[in-house]
Design a protein around this motif. Structure first.
Motif, short mmCIF file in Angstrom:
data_model
loop_
_atom_site.label_atom_id
_atom_site.label_comp_id
_atom_site.label_asym_id
_atom_site.label_seq_id
_atom_site.Cartn_x
_atom_site.Cartn_y
_atom_site.Cartn_z
N LEU A 21 0.87 -1.17 0.00
CA LEU A 21 0.00 0.00 0.00
C LEU A 21 0.90 1.22 0.00
O LEU A 21 1.65 1.45 0.95
N ASP A 22 0.84 2.00 -1.07
CA ASP A 22 1.66 3.20 -1.20
C ASP A 22 0.74 4.41 -1.13
O ASP A 22 -0.06 4.64 -2.03
N VAL A 23 0.87 5.17 -0.04
CA VAL A 23 0.02 6.34 0.17
C VAL A 23 0.87 7.61 0.33
O VAL A 23 0.48 8.53 1.05
N LYS A 24 2.01 7.62 -0.35
CA LYS A 24 2.84 8.82 -0.30
C LYS A 24 2.02 10.00 -0.84
O LYS A 24 1.27 9.88 -1.79
N GLY A 25 2.20 11.14 -0.18
CA GLY A 25 1.49 12.34 -0.61
C GLY A 25 0.22 12.60 0.18
O GLY A 25 -0.40 13.65 0.03
N TYR A 26 -0.16 11.65 1.02
CA TYR A 26 -1.37 11.81 1.83
C TYR A 26 -1.01 12.13 3.28
O TYR A 26 -0.03 11.63 3.80
N GLY A 27 -1.82 12.96 3.91
CA GLY A 27 -1.64 13.31 5.32
C GLY A 27 -2.68 12.62 6.17
O GLY A 27 -3.49 11.83 5.68
N CYS A 28 -2.66 12.96 7.45
CA CYS A 28 -3.66 12.42 8.37
C CYS A 28 -5.02 13.03 8.07
O CYS A 28 -5.09 14.20 7.71
N PRO A 29 -6.06 12.29 8.20
CA PRO A 29 -6.14 10.90 8.64
C PRO A 29 -6.15 9.89 7.48
O PRO A 29 -6.40 8.72 7.71
N HIS A 30 -5.86 10.36 6.26
CA HIS A 30 -5.99 9.49 5.09
C HIS A 30 -5.09 8.27 5.13
O HIS A 30 -5.50 7.18 4.73
N VAL A 31 -3.86 8.44 5.62
CA VAL A 31 -2.94 7.29 5.69
C VAL A 31 -3.54 6.20 6.56
O VAL A 31 -3.58 5.03 6.17
N GLN A 32 -4.05 6.57 7.72
CA GLN A 32 -4.65 5.59 8.63
C GLN A 32 -5.90 4.96 8.01
O GLN A 32 -6.11 3.75 8.11
N ALA A 35 -4.84 2.57 5.30
CA ALA A 35 -4.19 1.39 5.90
C ALA A 35 -5.24 0.47 6.52
O ALA A 35 -5.17 -0.75 6.36
N GLU A 36 -6.20 1.04 7.21
CA GLU A 36 -7.24 0.24 7.85
C GLU A 36 -8.07 -0.50 6.79
O GLU A 36 -8.36 -1.68 6.94
N LYS A 37 -8.43 0.20 5.70
CA LYS A 37 -9.19 -0.45 4.62
C LYS A 37 -8.39 -1.59 4.00
O LYS A 37 -8.92 -2.67 3.73
N ALA A 38 -7.09 -1.35 3.79
CA ALA A 38 -6.25 -2.38 3.17
C ALA A 38 -6.13 -3.59 4.09
O ALA A 38 -6.27 -4.73 3.64
N LEU A 39 -5.88 -3.35 5.39
CA LEU A 39 -5.73 -4.46 6.33
C LEU A 39 -7.02 -5.29 6.43
O LEU A 39 -6.96 -6.51 6.59
N LYS A 40 -8.16 -4.66 6.33
CA LYS A 40 -9.42 -5.39 6.39
C LYS A 40 -9.61 -6.32 5.20
O LYS A 40 -10.33 -7.30 5.26
N LEU A 48 1.36 -6.62 5.03
CA LEU A 48 1.18 -5.39 4.28
C LEU A 48 2.42 -4.53 4.41
O LEU A 48 2.86 -4.24 5.53
N THR A 49 3.00 -4.13 3.30
CA THR A 49 4.07 -3.14 3.30
C THR A 49 3.41 -1.79 3.04
O THR A 49 2.82 -1.58 1.99
N LEU A 50 3.49 -0.93 4.03
CA LEU A 50 2.86 0.38 3.97
C LEU A 50 3.92 1.44 3.74
O LEU A 50 4.87 1.55 4.51
N VAL A 51 3.79 2.22 2.67
CA VAL A 51 4.74 3.27 2.34
C VAL A 51 4.02 4.61 2.45
O VAL A 51 2.99 4.81 1.80
N PHE A 52 4.56 5.49 3.30
CA PHE A 52 3.95 6.80 3.49
C PHE A 52 5.03 7.84 3.77
O PHE A 52 6.17 7.49 4.11
N ASP A 53 4.69 9.12 3.62
CA ASP A 53 5.68 10.18 3.84
C ASP A 53 5.19 11.27 4.79
O ASP A 53 5.75 12.35 4.83
N ASN A 54 4.15 10.96 5.54
CA ASN A 54 3.65 11.89 6.55
C ASN A 54 4.09 11.38 7.92
O ASN A 54 3.50 10.42 8.43
N PRO A 55 5.12 12.00 8.53
CA PRO A 55 5.66 11.48 9.78
C PRO A 55 4.63 11.32 10.89
O PRO A 55 4.70 10.37 11.67
N SER A 56 3.66 12.22 10.97
CA SER A 56 2.70 12.14 12.07
C SER A 56 1.75 10.96 11.92
O SER A 56 1.07 10.59 12.88
#
Length: 89
Positions: A21-32, A35-40, A48-56
């Motif tokens: 799951l690559d969600v680079k470019g998205y901030g909170c709460p979209h990353v979560q 990720a939750e949709k993918a894990l379900k 799941l390998t989760l790739v994101f660039d929003n540290p928070s």
């Protein structure tokens, strides 16, 4: 096999039990949320390998895994891009 979550979100199967799951470019709460949709969509034991660039987002992903009983297997950071591996409970 790829499953469409949103036009710019990359969610695809890498091998039998591994998904990306690559969600680079998205901030909170979209990353979560993504990720939750993918894990379900995964079955128990899938990873799941989760790739994101929003540290928070890291804190909310950690909470999500704890709440669902999923396991954070690995956390990598490279130049502001985070790559986390999660095993579905």
């Amino acid at each position: 096999m790829a499953i469409k979550l949103k036009e710019t979100v990359k969610f695809e199967q890498q091998s039998d039990n591994n998904w990306l799951l690559d969600v680079k470019g998205y901030g909170c709460p979209h990353v979560q949320i993504y990720a939750e949709k993918a894990l379900k969509k995964l079955t128990s034991g899938n990873e799941l390998t989760l790739v994101f660039d929003n540290p928070s987002s890291g804190e909310s992903i950690t909470y999500l895994c704890t709440a669902n009983g999923d396991t954070l297997l690995d956390r990598q950071e490279d130049g502001g891009t985070f790559t986390w591996k999660i095993r579905r409970a």
